[in-house]
Each structure stands twice: as C-alpha cells, then as structure tokens.
Design an enzyme around this catalytic site. Structure first.
Site, PDB file in Angstrom:
ATOM      1  N   GLU A  87       0.785  -1.231   0.000  1.00  0.00           N
ATOM      2  CA  GLU A  87       0.000   0.000   0.000  1.00  0.00           C
ATOM      3  C   GLU A  87       0.823   1.290   0.000  1.00  0.00           C
ATOM      4  O   GLU A  87       0.430   2.272  -0.625  1.00  0.00           O
ATOM      5  CB  GLU A  87      -0.939   0.011   1.222  1.00  0.00           C
ATOM      6  CG  GLU A  87      -1.980  -1.100   1.234  1.00  0.00           C
ATOM      7  CD  GLU A  87      -3.032  -0.938   0.156  1.00  0.00           C
ATOM      8  OE1 GLU A  87      -3.312   0.212  -0.236  1.00  0.00           O
ATOM      9  OE2 GLU A  87      -3.556  -1.958  -0.322  1.00  0.00           O
ATOM     10  N   SER A 479     -44.712 -34.152  40.915  1.00  0.00           N
ATOM     11  CA  SER A 479     -44.331 -34.454  42.295  1.00  0.00           C
ATOM     12  C   SER A 479     -42.972 -33.910  42.690  1.00  0.00           C
ATOM     13  O   SER A 479     -42.634 -33.909  43.879  1.00  0.00           O
ATOM     14  CB  SER A 479     -44.370 -35.970  42.517  1.00  0.00           C
ATOM     15  OG  SER A 479     -45.686 -36.458  42.392  1.00  0.00           O
TER      16      SER A 479
END
Length: 817
Positions: A87, A479
């Site tokens: 770059e 239960s």
C-alpha cells in the site's frame, strides 16, 4: 525586449498571484467544513464480543463487524511490512502525501489514457485513514483535496505508528472481517503472530478489493495478487529471495473460520448468555462493544449433560418406531450434488447424512454426504457404507398410526431415501440407522453454593431446534414440587415422623368435585411424612397442604423462586403449575446448601473492551482481601450476605427424606453413585412430563423429558423411569474425578430410631426401623396421631407394626383424630 520580458514577467506574477489568491480562497473554503480529525484519538470501532467458558475456552463470538482491536505493539513486523509493501512503501518517510508516488501515478495514468484500464491510485496509508474515518468514498476532486489536507494535519498530530495502528484495525477484508486480527482468524483461523509470509501477503492484497481476490471464486487472481505483494516484500528487503520464492509456491491455504459456537455442545448455553447480555446492556453492546464475557460453563460437564440427555431421548424415540426418511432425492450418478445441499447437524458430528442407494433383505447400501469445498463446490470424493439388518431392527416398527411392522430393511427404506446414520467404528464402513427424536427435554447442572450454572442442555440438538427447554420451556413439575410443601410443614411444627392419612378424599367447590389420586391408584392408610415423600403419595400431600393452608405453600414456592406468583389452590401442591428446569434446580440448591438463597447465573464476569470489569456475579464482601502487605493481621474472611430462606435443620431433614427417595422410594435402583445423593421424581398428569431433580453435597441437577406440544409419553413413562436415569448418567460422568463429600448436619439435631409406619419411637430390634432427624425440642410422638384421620380406624397391619402403636390405640392414649 527587456521591457517585453518585464511586462510578461509582471503579467505572469499577477496571474500567479491571482491563482494563488483563488487557490487560497478555495482551500480556505475547503478547510472550514473539514471533519475534526482529533476524534481519531478516541477511536473505538465496533469490536467482536467473545464468550468464554469457565476454563477460558472460547465458546462463541458475536459481531456485526468481525474485528478484534490490536495495538500496534502486538502486530508483528512481518505483517506491517506486507501492508507497507502493498500500500505505501514510503509511509515512514512522507508527510502524509507521497509526492513521488503521486507523480508516478499521474505518468502511468497518462500513458494508459484511452486504453480502458482502471486509473492507478496513489493514496498513502494516511490518506486512506483520512478517507475511511473522516470522509466519504466519493470519487471527486473536492474529496481528494480534503483528504490531502487532513492527511497533513493527521501526520502533524499523530505518530506514524498510531496512524498505522488505526489503518490495520479499520480496513475491510471481506467475509465480514475488519482489521488484521479479525482477518487472520476469518481466513486462516490463526492469530496474526502465526501467519506465514504467504498468508500475510494474501491478507495485504485484499484491501484493494476483497471480491476481486476472493479465495474460491477468483483463486487465480488472488494468487497473482498475493505473489505481487511477495515480490514487493522481497524488493523492499522485508524477506529474502529464498523466502519469497518458497512463499509463492504455496497454495492460498484459506480455511474459513466457522461462526457461531466454537466449544462443542455449548450452543444452548451460549445462546442463553447472548439473550441475557442483550437484556442487560442492549444489542449494540453485544455486537459492537467488544465485551469479554467469562461464563460459568464447565466444558466436561456440558459434554456429560449432552450425552446423558441425548442417549435417553434416542432410546425412548426408537422404541416407538421409524417415522420415515428426511426426504427423497434421485439416485442418479450425480446424487452427491443434491445430497450435499441437505443441512447436516452441526452439533451432532457423530451422525452423517446419507442416501439409500440399494436395499435388500441382507442390508442397505448407502452413499454418504460429500463435503462442500470452498465456494460451495461439492468434493469429488464420495464415501459408501452399509447398514446391516441388525443395526436398524428398531425401525422395522412404523411410528405411523397404522403401526405396521416390517420384517427386513426392504419394508423400511427405498432407494433415494435421505437418512441419518452413525458409524459403528471411526474408520469402518458399517453404520446404524438414526432418526431425530420427537421427544425432547432439558437438563441444568449448578453449583448449589454459588448458583453458578455449570451445564445446560436444552434439547437433543441445537441445529434441530434452538428452543432451550432448560430455560424457556414452561412445564408442570408434578411431584418434584412436593419437597417445598413438606419444607413448609417441617418449618411449622411437623416432623418427618408426623403421620398423615393416605386415603381417598374429595373436595367440592362451585359445584365442581375434585378427587385427587395416587399414581397407580390405591392408598396405604396412615403414613409418615417421610413415607409420603419417598413414595410420592398425592393424597397425603393434598391432606398436608390442606391442613397447613395453601397460602403458606404458595409463600414458600415464591420464596424458593419456583414461581413468581403462585395460585394458592390445592392442585398446585401436586405441581400442576408451570415452571422451568432452571428454576427448579435453583430451588433445590437451597436444600443442598443449608437454606441459603442463591441467584442462578451463567455469567461470572464481564469486561469492556479496555479490560475494565463492568459486571461480577460474586457480590460477597471480603474484608481485608486487598491489603497491600502482610503485617501479622488475621486472615481475611468472606462475609456470606445471602439471605437465609430456610431453616438449616429443615433443609437437612428434607435432604434426609429425599435420600430415602433414592434408597427406597420412587427412584430406588435408578441412582447409583459413590456418594450421598438426594432427589425427587416428578410425573405430571397423563404422564406428559417426566422429572427428576436431585443433588449431592456439591452439585445439583434437574432433568425433564416431554414432547414440545405436551402429549402423553406412555404408560410407565414416569420421572423414575425416564428422567432419573438421565440424572444418574450425568452425575456419574460429572463427579468421577471429584472426591465424595457429606451433607452438612446442623449442630443440635438429634437422631432417634422410629418406626417407619407409625412415626413412633422404635424399640430395639423392632422391624421396619429408621433413624430419623429431629430438631431440638421435637421427637417421635408418644401416641399415634394421624393428620386427616376424620374418624378412619387404622388397619390391623398398622397396629401390628409397632407394639407401642397397638398399646396406644387399645388404651386410648392420646386419642385418634
């Protein structure tokens, strides 16, 4: 001539001055509305949130932009070199704009004018920072000039390393990856420190146009651009000629990292954490905030939970027959293409998707789903396998309404059927037939002392259904709710040896008659509270709740967190309300820890992107823990500020009674552990829900099994038959490496031998004797008192069970009621 030259010079000076004035005015106008470049100092980009298990293993990541911020010091020099070469090789020398680079670009563009080639750019890294952070991407002269001005100002304000840091953390690499750290993970499943020269060069090639250098769709262009970057790295002296040549010979080697859950079997847990973070902080914090979340998940326990639940669901489902193939596809020579498009179960890697190629009485020939290569291409390699008749015998029975049974594979499968199979051996070609179960369930495991949730299994497969049955499914606990009724009783003067009538009863309200029944019908006459909970007697529980009053039962249920608001009607004493597995496990943890209230949590700690802790589950106070030095002071103590919601003695009595459920009651023979364990089964009406919740001294777990649309599981599908074995399998795996402990016995409790039937003191040598725990000031009754007697005379077997009971009745001592 001299005057003419002077005249021309003067005219040129005036024109130059005029141009300068115009340019100055233009630039002045341009600078007036320039963005404030000082915001770069507080750069806080969207960053990935990462979820970790209790041991630090990565569980999941959430992000709109997959980015992990890295300071420049953490980025290897080789990575920096690749991007500078690709770059801006003069980055550390120019003042923000590369004049020489700009000149070269102008000459190249002039040479290419009219050729149709794309113009060459000359933006420096600084200019790209200015554009990406402060400006739009418009291709205009005004934007380029603003970009240049900002670049000069940025260079004057920030160091080169800071500018490069901003650039490398912001740029887009494709595949929703932002920043170099995110790109390294996305493309190669590596950290930046592990990247090779070739991999680094490829990533440096991507910012110019990720789609132009796609690793699968445009592989040739990607390799060409990567090699160009490698050449620039060699040219600039960042790597040697030999290193560069070797790097160019390597393939791209892209290995796209999968998204979602990274830790096996943690999908349900991760999703619950995700929902909690959004509820607490919002979705922006989750997807952009870069949070680091440490959860309480124990990976080994999570795998154990998955295995235990899946095994039972499969066994139950297979007993009810085969429901047919996933779908049908043509068995043409290219059958691999349509087969590859059928989703596999990502969280059940043991299973494979296959197509039936041929069926005979001797077995089934199958073709296995080929893997998809990069870009969605189907791998050329196709594997074959075989299912022997014995490995699909369960499927001979059809699960359809006609209940037809086949006698060989030919009556079950046909060519083109797509099915699930599981290999019998890792590298063999023999498989067994599988199918996704319709029945589902949930399991939660928790540390009862801290409330840390250690494992969650929300169903058979997260790929099959994301609905979490451990935390989201509202089911009737049956239960398994009864211990809270008995806890209320023990707190208000009853003892485990108190006797309640187990006999038919009916209640009339508003013209409606309710006649509760025991499971399986029948009744046993007078029984102790212990027998009532061990044998899960509905009639005894209803009588006990009626004797105490349901408002008290409702208050206890809400105190324990089973329900937020409980309707105080008698049917609720049998667990007819709806709650979740997580709530039930949290409530049972109170029994296990001696009556202390806990807050269940899946999250231990949350840190923001800067490492600051913004949430911590541990809220106990430790005085003196942060002393700067030791100077003979006493050791610091952690102050336990949790609320005591149950008498510790009551908690132990309930624990002792539920130990009896394991030894002699509805879970007898189902739980086989090398340590003390207490628990309770639960079965709702018509056997639509099967439960078991239990605990050892240091671990509590709960399980429920049922259809998502509640329907009968079938006769005998009780909590003891279905859910208790899941609990047992999980606990055996979860506790195999931990030493057994003991349940804490509060100081002051007394232990007295009593008759299990009458609850009265048992003489030495008397049969059916048990050692019962009593609070100070309480003990076995001197005479036979029966709650809910209503004139009922005890049968002869009760009188024969204890000489004392017989004497009390015949002498009239204490009376009967």
């Amino acid at each position: 001539m001299i005057r003419l030259i002077g005249y021309l010079f003067g005219l040129a000076s005036v024109l130059a001055l005029g141009v300068a004035v115009v340019v100055a005015v233009y630039l002045n106008g341009m600078t007036k509305d320039l963005p404030n470049y000082e915001v770069l100092a507080s750069y806080a980009p969207p960053v990935t949130t990462r979820i970790h298990a209790g041991n630090g293993a990565l569980m999941a990541e959430y992000a709109r932009e997959r980015r992990l911020f890295l300071p420049i010091q953490a980025i290897p020099d080789r990575v920096k070199a690749a991007f500078l070469s690709a770059e801006d090789k003069n980055f550390y020398n120019h003042p923000g704009v590369d004049i020489y680079g700009l000149g070269r670009a102008i000459l190249v563009n002039l040479q290419n004018f009219g050729s149709g080639r794309r113009p060459v750019g000359a933006s420096t890294i600084t200019q790209q920072v200015a554009k990406n952070f402060l400006l739009s991407a418009d291709q205009t002269m005004d934007r380029k000039i603003k970009e240049a001005i900002l670049s000069f100002r940025i260079e004057q304000t920030y160091s080169k390393d800071k500018i490069l840091e901003l650039y490398l953390n912001e740029i887009f690499f494709g595949m929703n990856a932002y920043g170099i750290a995110g790109a390294a993970l996305t493309y190669f499943d590596k950290s930046v420190t592990e990247l090779t020269v070739a991999e680094t060069a490829y990533l440096a090639a991507l910012p110019k146009g990720p789609n132009n250098y796609h690793p699968f769709r445009r592989e040739a262009a990607a390799i060409e651009r990567r090699n160009w970057v490698i050449d620039r790295m060699v040219e600039n002296g960042f790597v040697t000629q030999e290193e560069g040549s070797a790097a160019k010979q390597q393939p791209l080697g892209v290995k796209i990292r999968r998204t979602g859950s990274y830790l096996f079997a943690s999908d349900y847990f991760s999703e619950e954490v995700r929902r909690q973070i959004i509820e607490k902080y919002g979705d922006k914090a989750l997807y952009e905030g870069g949070l680091s979340v440490r959860t309480s998940l124990d990976p080994d326990m999570q795998i154990a939970a998955r295995k235990a639940l899946q095994s039972t669901l499969l066994t139950y489902d297979q007993r009810r027959g085969f429901r047919g193939p996933i779908k049908q596809i043509p068995t043409t020579p290219d059958w691999g293409v349509p087969l590859a498009d059928i989703p596999a179960l990502a969280d059940v890697p043991e299973w494979k998707v296959a197509v039936v190629l041929d069926v005979s009485a001797d077995g089934v020939d199958i073709g296995l789903q080929p893997a998809k290569e990069g870009g969605g291409k189907v791998a050329a390699e196709r594997l074959r396998g075989r299912i022997e008749p014995d490995n699909m015998e369960w499927a001979y029975r059809s699960a359809s309404g006609d209940r037809k049974s086949a006698k060989s594979p030919q009556g079950v499968l046909a060519p083109g059927d797509v099915i699930y199979v599981e290999p019998l051996e890792p590298k063999g070609n023999s498989y067994r037939l599988r199918q996704l179960p319709k029945v589902q369930g949930g399991l939660v495991a928790m540390d009862p002392h801290t409330g840390r949730v250690l494992a969650i299994s929300g169903g058979f497969s997260y790929s099959q259904s994301e609905f979490n049955r451990a935390t989201q499914a509202m089911r009737q606990p049956g239960s398994s709710f009864k211990p809270f009724v008995y806890a209320a009783a023990l707190d208000t003067g009853y003892t485990p040896a108190s006797v309640i009538m187990d006999a038919p009863i009916e209640f009339v309200s508003g013209g409606q008659v309710w006649r509760p029944q025991n499971y399986g019908g029948g009744s046993a006459g007078p029984q102790t509270l212990r027998m009532g909970i061990e044998k899960s007697r509905n009639l005894m529980t209803v009588r006990l709740a009626n004797d105490m009053g349901m408002n008290l039962v409702a208050e206890y249920a809400e105190r324990f967190g089973v329900y937020d608001k409980m309707n105080p009607v008698l049917a609720m004493s049998l667990g007819s309300g709806e709650t979740t597995v997580l709530r039930m496990v949290s409530a049972y943890a109170v029994f296990a820890n001696g009556g202390k209230q806990i807050k269940p949590t899946l999250i231990d700690r949350i840190q923001d992107r800067h490492g600051k802790t913004i949430f911590r589950h541990e809220d106990r106070i430790c005085e003196g823990c942060n002393a700067e030095q030791f100077s003979g002071q006493e050791e610091p103590t952690v102050v336990d500020n949790r609320q005591q919601v149950l008498d510790p003695m009551t908690a132990y009595q309930i624990t002792s009674m539920m130990e009896g459920v394991i030894k002699r009651g509805t879970a007898a023979g189902k739980i086989k552990l090398d340590r003390p364990v207490a628990g309770k089964t639960g079965t709702s009406n018509d056997e639509k829900d099967a439960w078991f919740v239990g605990y050892t001294p240091d671990l509590v777990a709960g399980v429920y099994i049922g259809f998502d649309n509640p329907a009968p599981l079938g006769r005998g599908s009780t909590g003891g038959a279905l859910a208790a074995p899941v609990f047992n399998d999980f606990m055996q795996m979860a506790t195999r490496n931990t030493p057994p402990g003991k349940f804490f016995v509060p100081e002051g409790m007394s232990f007295v031998p009593v008759n299990r039937t009458t609850g009265m003191f048992a003489l030495e040598g008397e049969p059916d004797t048990i050692i019962e725990a009593f609070k100070p000031g309480t003990g076995p009754a001197d005479s036979l008192s029966i709650i809910g007697m209503d004139g009922y005379a005890p049968p002869e077997e009760i009188l024969k069970a204890s000489p004392q009971a017989n004497q009390a009745v015949t002498s009239g001592a204490g009376g009967l009621f």
